[in-house]
Motif scaffolding. Structure first.
Motif, PDB file in Angstrom:
ATOM      1  N   PHE A  77      38.226  -8.710  21.932  1.00 13.95           N
ATOM      2  CA  PHE A  77      37.145  -7.901  21.375  1.00 13.95           C
ATOM      3  C   PHE A  77      37.436  -7.613  19.911  1.00 13.95           C
ATOM      4  N   SER A  78      36.363  -7.498  19.114  1.00 15.16           N
ATOM      5  CA  SER A  78      36.546  -7.272  17.679  1.00 15.16           C
ATOM      6  C   SER A  78      37.149  -5.903  17.386  1.00 15.16           C
ATOM      7  N   GLU A  79      36.990  -4.946  18.302  1.00 14.63           N
ATOM      8  CA  GLU A  79      37.606  -3.625  18.160  1.00 14.63           C
ATOM      9  C   GLU A  79      38.694  -3.462  19.210  1.00 14.63           C
ATOM     10  N   ASN A  80      39.602  -2.558  18.935  1.00 18.78           N
ATOM     11  CA  ASN A  80      40.647  -2.229  19.912  1.00 18.78           C
ATOM     12  C   ASN A  80      40.116  -1.139  20.829  1.00 18.78           C
ATOM     13  N   LEU A  81      39.432  -1.577  21.881  1.00 24.13           N
ATOM     14  CA  LEU A  81      38.766  -0.637  22.785  1.00 24.13           C
ATOM     15  C   LEU A  81      39.417  -0.690  24.156  1.00 24.13           C
ATOM     16  N   SER A  82      39.435   0.432  24.809  1.00 28.29           N
ATOM     17  CA  SER A  82      39.973   0.498  26.171  1.00 28.29           C
ATOM     18  C   SER A  82      38.929   0.008  27.160  1.00 28.29           C
ATOM     19  N   ALA A  83      39.408  -0.359  28.341  1.00 28.47           N
ATOM     20  CA  ALA A  83      38.494  -0.792  29.399  1.00 28.47           C
ATOM     21  C   ALA A  83      37.534   0.328  29.775  1.00 28.47           C
ATOM     22  N   ALA A  84      38.016   1.579  29.734  1.00 31.73           N
ATOM     23  CA  ALA A  84      37.162   2.716  30.086  1.00 31.73           C
ATOM     24  C   ALA A  84      36.013   2.854  29.095  1.00 31.73           C
ATOM     25  N   THR A  85      36.305   2.668  27.797  1.00 28.65           N
ATOM     26  CA  THR A  85      35.256   2.766  26.775  1.00 28.65           C
ATOM     27  C   THR A  85      34.204   1.679  26.974  1.00 28.65           C
ATOM     28  N   ILE A  86      34.671   0.477  27.215  1.00 25.97           N
ATOM     29  CA  ILE A  86      33.736  -0.631  27.426  1.00 25.97           C
ATOM     30  C   ILE A  86      32.927  -0.405  28.698  1.00 25.97           C
ATOM     31  N   ARG A  87      33.582   0.133  29.719  1.00 23.77           N
ATOM     32  CA  ARG A  87      32.874   0.405  30.971  1.00 23.77           C
ATOM     33  C   ARG A  87      31.751   1.413  30.745  1.00 23.77           C
ATOM     34  N   ASN A  88      31.993   2.412  29.913  1.00 26.79           N
ATOM     35  CA  ASN A  88      30.950   3.397  29.602  1.00 26.79           C
ATOM     36  C   ASN A  88      29.778   2.751  28.873  1.00 26.79           C
ATOM     37  N   VAL A  89      30.096   1.841  27.953  1.00 22.20           N
ATOM     38  CA  VAL A  89      29.030   1.138  27.226  1.00 22.20           C
ATOM     39  C   VAL A  89      28.207   0.292  28.199  1.00 22.20           C
ATOM     40  N   MET A  90      28.872  -0.366  29.112  1.00 19.67           N
ATOM     41  CA  MET A  90      28.172  -1.200  30.091  1.00 19.67           C
ATOM     42  C   MET A  90      27.289  -0.348  31.000  1.00 19.67           C
ATOM     43  N   GLN A  91      27.742   0.846  31.326  1.00 18.46           N
ATOM     44  CA  GLN A  91      26.916   1.753  32.116  1.00 18.46           C
ATOM     45  C   GLN A  91      25.658   2.157  31.347  1.00 18.46           C
ATOM     46  N   ASP A  92      25.831   2.381  30.040  1.00 14.32           N
ATOM     47  CA  ASP A  92      24.665   2.701  29.206  1.00 14.32           C
ATOM     48  C   ASP A  92      23.669   1.535  29.198  1.00 14.32           C
ATOM     49  N   LEU A  93      24.187   0.320  29.090  1.00 14.16           N
ATOM     50  CA  LEU A  93      23.329  -0.865  29.095  1.00 14.16           C
ATOM     51  C   LEU A  93      22.637  -1.040  30.442  1.00 14.16           C
ATOM     52  N   GLU A  94      23.333  -0.657  31.502  1.00 15.70           N
ATOM     53  CA  GLU A  94      22.726  -0.714  32.825  1.00 15.70           C
ATOM     54  C   GLU A  94      21.607   0.318  32.928  1.00 15.70           C
TER      55      GLU A  94
END
Length: 357
Positions: free
Chosen positions: A44-61
């Motif tokens: 990933f272009s940013e150093n993001l945690s799996a939890a952060t990405i999971r939250n973004v995916m929930q928003d997209l859902e």
């Protein structure tokens, strides 16, 4: 090549959300598998945690762009998500030299018959894309020289259309009950009084006008005969004759066992060519490649298929037909879209060359 954006949601997403969304869709299109948050953290272009990405995916859902199939922890794009990706993020690849050569080879066998040439193009297009190819052939718009009605049985008659370029078309239809030879002659004489030199489109317009103005002058049965003939000339169910479908078996290779029944239903529709010509003719009203995903077209509402289609033009820059590819929604859009566009341009060049000889 143009395909018109239809989604206004994308500008409202921040850069991080866009990046997550893009990576989920691209991974899904490549693998067909749900994408989890841990997969996205690896590159990933940013150093993001799996939890952060999971939250973004929930928003997209929540926005209706991603969904979780079954009980999987991963996400896949929804139909709306694919539409957004195609409209706002799709990057198309140039057509490879190999694909260009295969398409160009389809016109190198010295075919002089337009139908055979377009059939060759359809075969080449389905072979290259591994999908089912569709070619909507041009309507015959040469001026008419003469028209005849020929009775062939008590309940059937033949319309014989003789064109100025020498082509002859025969179409069978049911004449009105009680048709007499005198009414048949009246109908033929009425039409041929002004048919010569008109194209089919022009003749249909002229007949509608003449029948409405001169209704009282025409025998009732003769008028019915003319209108039935008009329906045949308009070829209301005869898109079938204009539609070439090749490579249906390719769809089976890209289908899981759960979708086989749906694909068989699609095969039935392809066999009858129902609804497809209507979709292709929509492209005759606008320029550029168009993409119909899943339920955006009623034909694919159950089968989850995608149609990528583009119109082609004659030497006068008039849109006269279309070419397209049917495949799964998990399609390599970046490759297929330019191939369909290139094929449409190729057909246009073929028609120009054929007309100049």
């Amino acid at each position: 090549m143009t395909h018109q954006p239809q989604n206004t949601l994308f500008p409202d997403l921040n850069d991080r959300t866009r990046e997550v969304f893009r990576r989920v869709v691209e991974s899904y299109l490549q693998t067909g598998a749900p994408v989890g948050s841990r997969t996205l953290t690896r590159d990933f272009s940013e150093n993001l945690s799996a939890a952060t990405i999971r939250n973004v995916m929930q928003d997209l859902e929540y926005l209706g762009l991603l969904e979780s199939p079954h009980v999987s922890a991963g996400r896949v794009p929804t139909q709306n998500g694919l539409r957004l990706f195609v409209d706002a993020l799709l990057e198309v690849d140039p057509v490879t030299a190999t694909d260009r050569e295969k398409l160009e080879a389809s016109r190198m066998n010295n075919e002089r018959d337009l139908g055979s040439m377009l059939d060759n193009v359809g075969h080449a297009l389905s072979s290259i894309t591994k999908g089912a190819s569709l070619v909507l052939t041009p309507k015959h718009e040469a001026p008419i020289r003469h028209i005849e009605f020929v009775p062939i049985a008590a309940d059937r008659a033949l319309v014989v259309l003789v064109f100025a370029d020498g082509q002859v078309e025969n179409r069978v239809f049911r004449p009105p009950p009680g048709l007499l030879p005198s009414a048949l002659r009246e109908a033929v004489n009425f039409i041929n009084a002004f048919a010569s030199g008109l194209t089919m489109s022009d003749l249909r317009k002229r007949l509608r006008k003449e029948i409405s103005v001169r209704r009282q002058e025409i025998d009732t049965i003769a008028g019915d005969m003319i209108e039935r003939g008009m329906a045949i000339w308009e070829d209301e169910g005869g898109h079938n004759e204009r539609l070439i479908v090749r490579g249906r078996g390719n769809l089976l290779d890209q289908t899981d066992s759960d979708s086989l029944l749906k694909i068989r239903e699609l095969f039935d529709d392809l066999e009858r060519k129902r609804d497809i010509a209507e979709v292709l003719e929509l492209t005759e009203r606008g320029d550029g490649v168009r993409i119909f995903i899943g339920a955006e077209n009623k034909l694919f509402s159950l089968t989850g298929s995608t149609l990528v289609v583009s119109p082609y033009m004659n030497a006068d820059s008039k849109i006269i037909g279309a070419v397209g590819v049917i495949g799964p929604t998990r399609l390599n859009y970046g490759r297929i879209v330019p191939i369909v566009d290139y094929t449409a341009q190729l057909v246009g060049r073929m028609l120009t060359e054929l007309g100049s000889e």
